[in-house]
Motif scaffolding. Structure first.
Motif, PDB file in Angstrom:
ATOM      1  N   GLN A  67       0.815  -1.217   0.000  1.00  0.00           N
ATOM      2  CA  GLN A  67       0.000   0.000   0.000  1.00  0.00           C
ATOM      3  C   GLN A  67       0.852   1.272   0.000  1.00  0.00           C
ATOM      4  O   GLN A  67       0.330   2.376  -0.192  1.00  0.00           O
ATOM      5  CB  GLN A  67      -0.945  -0.007   1.200  1.00  0.00           C
ATOM      6  N   LYS A  68       2.144   1.109   0.217  1.00  0.00           N
ATOM      7  CA  LYS A  68       3.038   2.270   0.186  1.00  0.00           C
ATOM      8  C   LYS A  68       3.582   2.546  -1.216  1.00  0.00           C
ATOM      9  O   LYS A  68       4.427   3.419  -1.392  1.00  0.00           O
ATOM     10  CB  LYS A  68       4.192   2.070   1.174  1.00  0.00           C
ATOM     11  N   ILE A  69       3.107   1.795  -2.202  1.00  0.00           N
ATOM     12  CA  ILE A  69       3.441   2.088  -3.600  1.00  0.00           C
ATOM     13  C   ILE A  69       2.305   2.925  -4.173  1.00  0.00           C
ATOM     14  O   ILE A  69       1.149   2.497  -4.184  1.00  0.00           O
ATOM     15  CB  ILE A  69       3.641   0.791  -4.408  1.00  0.00           C
ATOM     16  N   LYS A  70       2.625   4.128  -4.610  1.00  0.00           N
ATOM     17  CA  LYS A  70       1.588   5.081  -5.008  1.00  0.00           C
ATOM     18  C   LYS A  70       1.926   5.730  -6.350  1.00  0.00           C
ATOM     19  O   LYS A  70       3.093   5.779  -6.760  1.00  0.00           O
ATOM     20  CB  LYS A  70       1.428   6.162  -3.935  1.00  0.00           C
ATOM     21  N   VAL A  71       0.878   6.240  -6.998  1.00  0.00           N
ATOM     22  CA  VAL A  71       1.034   6.999  -8.246  1.00  0.00           C
ATOM     23  C   VAL A  71       0.901   8.480  -7.910  1.00  0.00           C
ATOM     24  O   VAL A  71      -0.068   8.904  -7.280  1.00  0.00           O
ATOM     25  CB  VAL A  71      -0.026   6.590  -9.286  1.00  0.00           C
ATOM     26  N   ILE A  72       1.904   9.259  -8.336  1.00  0.00           N
ATOM     27  CA  ILE A  72       1.934  10.689  -8.021  1.00  0.00           C
ATOM     28  C   ILE A  72       2.093  11.481  -9.311  1.00  0.00           C
ATOM     29  O   ILE A  72       2.830  11.077 -10.223  1.00  0.00           O
ATOM     30  CB  ILE A  72       3.097  11.006  -7.052  1.00  0.00           C
ATOM     31  N   ASN A  73       1.399  12.605  -9.377  1.00  0.00           N
ATOM     32  CA  ASN A  73       1.507  13.485 -10.535  1.00  0.00           C
ATOM     33  C   ASN A  73       2.931  14.043 -10.632  1.00  0.00           C
ATOM     34  O   ASN A  73       3.511  14.477  -9.631  1.00  0.00           O
ATOM     35  CB  ASN A  73       0.498  14.631 -10.405  1.00  0.00           C
ATOM     36  N   THR A  99       8.650   3.792 -11.791  1.00  0.00           N
ATOM     37  CA  THR A  99       8.473   4.050 -13.227  1.00  0.00           C
ATOM     38  C   THR A  99       8.004   5.477 -13.444  1.00  0.00           C
ATOM     39  O   THR A  99       7.398   6.091 -12.562  1.00  0.00           O
ATOM     40  CB  THR A  99       7.439   3.090 -13.867  1.00  0.00           C
ATOM     41  N   VAL A 100       8.286   5.989 -14.644  1.00  0.00           N
ATOM     42  CA  VAL A 100       7.814   7.312 -15.062  1.00  0.00           C
ATOM     43  C   VAL A 100       7.141   7.144 -16.415  1.00  0.00           C
ATOM     44  O   VAL A 100       7.747   6.635 -17.364  1.00  0.00           O
ATOM     45  CB  VAL A 100       8.978   8.317 -15.174  1.00  0.00           C
ATOM     46  N   SER A 101       5.884   7.555 -16.497  1.00  0.00           N
ATOM     47  CA  SER A 101       5.146   7.422 -17.754  1.00  0.00           C
ATOM     48  C   SER A 101       4.257   8.639 -17.938  1.00  0.00           C
ATOM     49  O   SER A 101       3.272   8.816 -17.207  1.00  0.00           O
ATOM     50  CB  SER A 101       4.303   6.143 -17.745  1.00  0.00           C
ATOM     51  N   GLY A 102       4.616   9.484 -18.908  1.00  0.00           N
ATOM     52  CA  GLY A 102       3.848  10.704 -19.134  1.00  0.00           C
ATOM     53  C   GLY A 102       3.890  11.580 -17.897  1.00  0.00           C
ATOM     54  O   GLY A 102       4.946  11.906 -17.377  1.00  0.00           O
ATOM     55  N   GLY A 103       2.732  11.936 -17.403  1.00  0.00           N
ATOM     56  CA  GLY A 103       2.664  12.782 -16.214  1.00  0.00           C
ATOM     57  C   GLY A 103       2.468  11.989 -14.939  1.00  0.00           C
ATOM     58  O   GLY A 103       2.150  12.560 -13.897  1.00  0.00           O
ATOM     59  N   ARG A 104       2.647  10.662 -15.017  1.00  0.00           N
ATOM     60  CA  ARG A 104       2.426   9.806 -13.849  1.00  0.00           C
ATOM     61  C   ARG A 104       3.746   9.165 -13.405  1.00  0.00           C
ATOM     62  O   ARG A 104       4.505   8.651 -14.223  1.00  0.00           O
ATOM     63  CB  ARG A 104       1.408   8.704 -14.187  1.00  0.00           C
ATOM     64  N   VAL A 105       3.969   9.218 -12.101  1.00  0.00           N
ATOM     65  CA  VAL A 105       5.188   8.639 -11.531  1.00  0.00           C
ATOM     66  C   VAL A 105       4.780   7.634 -10.450  1.00  0.00           C
ATOM     67  O   VAL A 105       4.050   7.978  -9.518  1.00  0.00           O
ATOM     68  CB  VAL A 105       6.095   9.725 -10.912  1.00  0.00           C
TER      69      VAL A 105
END
Length: 245
Positions: free
Chosen positions: A97-103, A131-137
């Motif tokens: 749960q500590k893996i998150k998607v951040i702008n 990972t980094v994809s577009g505007g999502r990290v």
């Protein structure tokens, strides 16, 4: 097999140790105070000190699980004792749960260009970028060593019994870079005198170190009611000879 050199220890005992800290899965070296080990593995760490480390058992001077195991089981002097620290007592269990998607804009605010594999500070927390994809990290807020069993190899060098020697090693722990031969400790009844050579003044953190030292003396030697610090200055040899003449 008989353990001839095994000693029992209690909370508050002073112990000098050499140590290696490794990740069990990979045997990667995380920390050591043994010069031969550090050189062999090209291990570099700021302010590394290749000398026995003072542990005061049960007082938070070392890894808590390791201290507790030493108190519980004792330790053999002069040989390598191995203690495995389970993840929950080391850097924690890995939490999905500590893996998150951040702008990605959140990184821009911190002046960070996110790249996969980086370990960066985001706000008040350190994170690993997955990972980094577009505007999502995608980032991982777990400690990098979460879920890992950590192995401590401990060589107990000496249990310190004499009060003067206890004070000496407290001083060496707090005033980095000083040497045993430049410190003289005297205890007479309830009075303690610590005599330093003049070059102790070169230590930039001397005042706060002495304050901590006073607190430790109060805690571990409550019978000491008076503590005095003396800085000794030696005259150059030619001046001594002139005075004698």
């Amino acid at each position: 097999m008989e353990e001839k050199n095994k000693i029992t220890l209690n909370e508050g005992d002073f112990l000098l140790v050499d140590y290696e800290v490794r990740i069990k899965d990979t045997n990667e070296l995380l920390d050591t105070n043994i010069e031969e080990v550090a050189k062999k593995e090209k291990f570099v760490k700021e302010e590394i000190r290749f000398e026995p480390l003072l542990i005061i058992l049960g007082k938070g001077y070392f890894q808590k699980y390791v201290e507790d195991e030493i108190i519980k089981n004792g330790i053999e002097l002069g040989i390598k004792n191995t203690i495995e620290v389970p993840p929950q007592f080391a850097f924690g269990i890995r939490d999905p749960q500590k893996i998150k998607v951040i702008n990605a804009k959140e990184f821009s605010k911190e002046g960070i260009i996110p790249r996969a594999g980086q370990r960066v500070k985001l706000g008040e927390q350190e994170v690993t970028i997955i990972t980094v994809s577009g505007g999502r990290v995608v980032v991982d807020f777990n400690h990098p060593l979460a879920g890992k069993t950590i192995v401590y190899h401990i060589i107990a060098r000496k249990k310190i019994e004499k009060p003067e020697e206890k004070v000496l090693y407290l001083v060496l722990r707090r005033i980095k870079g000083t040497k045993k031969e430049k410190i003289n400790v005297k205890i007479e009844e309830n009075s303690l005198t610590i005599i330093f050579k003049e070059d102790v003044l070169d230590y930039s953190e001397l005042a706060p170190a002495l304050k901590i030292l006073l607190r430790e003396i109060d805690e571990f030697m409550p019978y000491i009611t008076n503590t005095k610090f003396i800085i000794e200055k030696e005259k150059p040899k030619e001046i001594q000879e002139r005075n004698l003449g």
